[in-house]
Design a protein around this motif. Structure first.
Motif, PDB file in Angstrom:
ATOM      1  N   ALA A  27       0.765  -1.287  -0.088  1.00 33.69           N
ATOM      2  CA  ALA A  27      -0.794  -0.224   0.137  1.00 33.69           C
ATOM      3  C   ALA A  27       1.344   0.812   0.404  1.00 33.69           C
ATOM      4  N   LEU A  82      -6.092  -1.286   4.292  1.00 34.04           N
ATOM      5  CA  LEU A  82      -5.645  -0.280   3.038  1.00 34.04           C
ATOM      6  C   LEU A  82      -6.889   0.980   3.490  1.00 34.04           C
ATOM      7  N   ASP A  90      -9.821   0.956  -0.013  1.00 34.10           N
ATOM      8  CA  ASP A  90     -11.005  -0.338   0.878  1.00 34.10           C
ATOM      9  C   ASP A  90     -12.176   0.314   0.692  1.00 34.10           C
TER      10      ASP A  90
END
Length: 387
Positions: A27, A82, A90
Motif C-alpha cells: 500500500a 487499506l 478499501d
C-alpha cells in the motif's frame, strides 16, 4: 507508524502477520500516486493494481480452489490496512468481494467465471440490494423478476448502489413471489451491458465514491442468471453480509488507527504554551480515549472474524457488535483527532479532514447502527429465553 502489537493476539496465525506486513508495504508503494480527482478512474486503477498483484484473490473465495478457504481474519486485516492508507482503496477491495460474494457461496460454474475475472481485477462488481423504500427493510423490496418460460423479466429500481455506473456486473435481488416477504426474493447475475439497464442517476456524497441509482426496464434475463434457487435471495444476501459486516468494522478500525497516528504525531510535534501539545492533560485524556477505543474495536472485530473462521455457521451477534462498536468508536476517534489538530483539522485535503468525511457512511451502510442494536438485542433475548 501504526501500532502492530495487536497482531500478537491469539486470534492470528503467522500467515496473518505476514499478510499484514506485505500489504502494508504494498500500500505504501502503490496507493500514494493514485489520482483521486476522478473517482471513477481512481477506482478502476485501484482494482487493476489490486488484481494485478494478487490481493483480490482474498476478496471472495473461489470454490474451485479449495486450498484457499474463506479467511475472514484476512479480509478484516486487508480492509483495516487499506482503509488506514486510502479509504477509496478499501472501498474498491470490499466491493469486489461484496459484489461476487453470492457467486462464491451459491453461484454455478458458469456464473463463477465472473468471480475469476473479478479476482484478477478484470471486472468491477456491485451488490444491488437497496431500494428507495427498502434500505434496512429488505423484505419490503419492490423490484420484481417475473418468470416467463425460460427467462425472467426484471423491473424496478435500486439506489445507493456502490460501483453503480462503473461496474461490469451487478448481483441483483428481486421479488420472485415464492412466498410473502423475505421468503419470496431471489438473486440474479446482471451484466452491465444488458439491454434495459439504465444508470438513472449518479449520486454525489461528501466522501466521493462511485454510487448510482439503477433502473430496470423489462430486462430479459435467462433462467441461468438465477443464483442458487428461487426464493433463496434473502438467505443469499444475509449469508454474504454475515461475512462482510465484520469487515466494515475493520475498515472503520483502519480509519481510527490512522486518526490516532495523526493525533499522536500532532501532539508530539506541535508546541503550545512553551511545550509540546502532548504535555497538556486534556490532550492526554483524548489520546487515552482514542487508544482505548481502537483496542476495544479491534478485539470485537477479530473475535467475530476468528469465530467465523472456526466454522461457525453464522456470527450474527458477533458481527453486529463488531460493526456497531467499531464504526461508532471510529467516528469519535476521528472527531478527537480533528480537535487536536485545531484549524488544520478542518482544512480541505488534510488526512483527518478526509477521514472525518469518509467515516460517516460506515455507520449507515450494511446495516445502520440503529439496526445493529436491534439485532444485538434480539440475539440477547433469544439466548435468554433459551437458557
Amino acid at each position: 507508524m501504526s501500532d502492530k502489537s495487536f497482531l500478537d493476539w491469539p486470534f492470528f496465525e503467522d500467515r496473518h502477520r505476514a499478510l499484514s506486513a506485505m500489504l502494508d508495504d504494498w500500500a505504501t508503494r502503490n496507493l500514494a500516486d493514485i489520482d483521486h480527482s476522478d473517482t471513477d478512474n481512481a477506482c478502476r486503477e485501484i482494482v487493476a493494481r489490486l488484481g494485478r498483484d494478487g490481493w483480490l484473490t482474498h476478496s471472495a473465495v473461489d470454490p474451485d480452489s479449495p486450498e484457499n478457504p474463506l479467511d475472514v481474519r484476512a479480509l478484516c486485516l486487508i480492509r483495516e490496512t487499506l482503509a488506514r492508507h486510502d479509504a477509496l482503496a478499501d472501498f474498491a477491495f470490499a466491493m469486489q468481494g461484496l459484489g461476487t460474494g453470492a457467486l462464491s457461496l451459491f453461484g454455478s460454474a458458469e456464473q463463477r467465471e465472473w468471480l475469476r475475472r473479478s479476482r484478477k481485477g478484470e471486472a468491477i462488481t456491485a451488490f444491488a440490494l437497496t431500494e428507495p423504500k427498502s434500505g434496512s427493510d429488505v423484505a419490503n423490496m419492490e423490484t420484481t423478476a417475473t418468470r416467463e418460460g425460460d427467462h425472467y423479466i426484471l423491473n424496478g429500481e435500486k439506489t445507493w448502489i456502490s460501483n453503480g455506473g462503473i461496474a461490469d456486473l451487478y448481483t441483483v435481488f428481486a421479488r420472485t413471489g415464492e412466498a410473502p416477504g423475505a421468503r419470496g426474493l431471489s438473486a440474479f447475475v446482471l451484466p452491465a451491458d444488458t439491454p434495459g439497464l439504465d444508470i438513472a442517476e449518479r449520486l454525489e456524497v461528501m466522501a466521493p465514491h462511485p454510487l448510482a441509482r439503477l433502473r430496470f426496464n423489462n430486462i430479459k434475463l435467462p433462467a441461468s442468471a438465477l443464483i442458487g434457487q428461487p426464493g433463496q435471495g434473502f438467505k443469499i444476501a444475509m449469508s454474504v453480509l454475515d461475512v462482510f459486516r465484520s469487515t466494515v468494522g475493520a475498515a472503520a478500525l483502519g480509519m481510527g488507527r490512522r486518526a490516532l497516528n495523526e493525533a499522536l504525531n500532532r501532539a508530539s510535534n506541535r508546541e503550545l504554551f512553551g511545550g509540546p501539545l502532548s504535555d497538556l492533560q486534556m490532550v492526554q485524556g483524548h489520546l487515552a480515549d482514542m487508544a482505548l477505543d481502537v483496542d476495544a474495536a479491534a478485539l470485537l472485530i477479530y473475535r467475530a472474524a476468528w469465530t467465523k473462521d472456526q466454522g461457525a455457521a453464522r456470527v450474527t451477534r458477533e458481527a453486529a457488535m463488531a460493526k456497531l462498536y467499531a464504526t461508532e468508536a471510529a467516528q469519535k476517534i476521528i472527531d478527537k483527532a480533528v480537535q487536536i489538530h485545531g484549524g488544520d483539522g478542518v482544512k480541505s485535503g488534510h488526512p483527518v479532514e478526509k477521514l472525518y468525511r469518509e467515516i460517516r457512511a460506515l455507520r449507515i451502510y450494511e446495516g445502520a447502527s440503529d439496526v445493529q442494536k436491534i439485532v444485538i438485542a434480539r440475539q440477547a433475548l433469544e439466548a435468554a429465553s433459551a437458557s
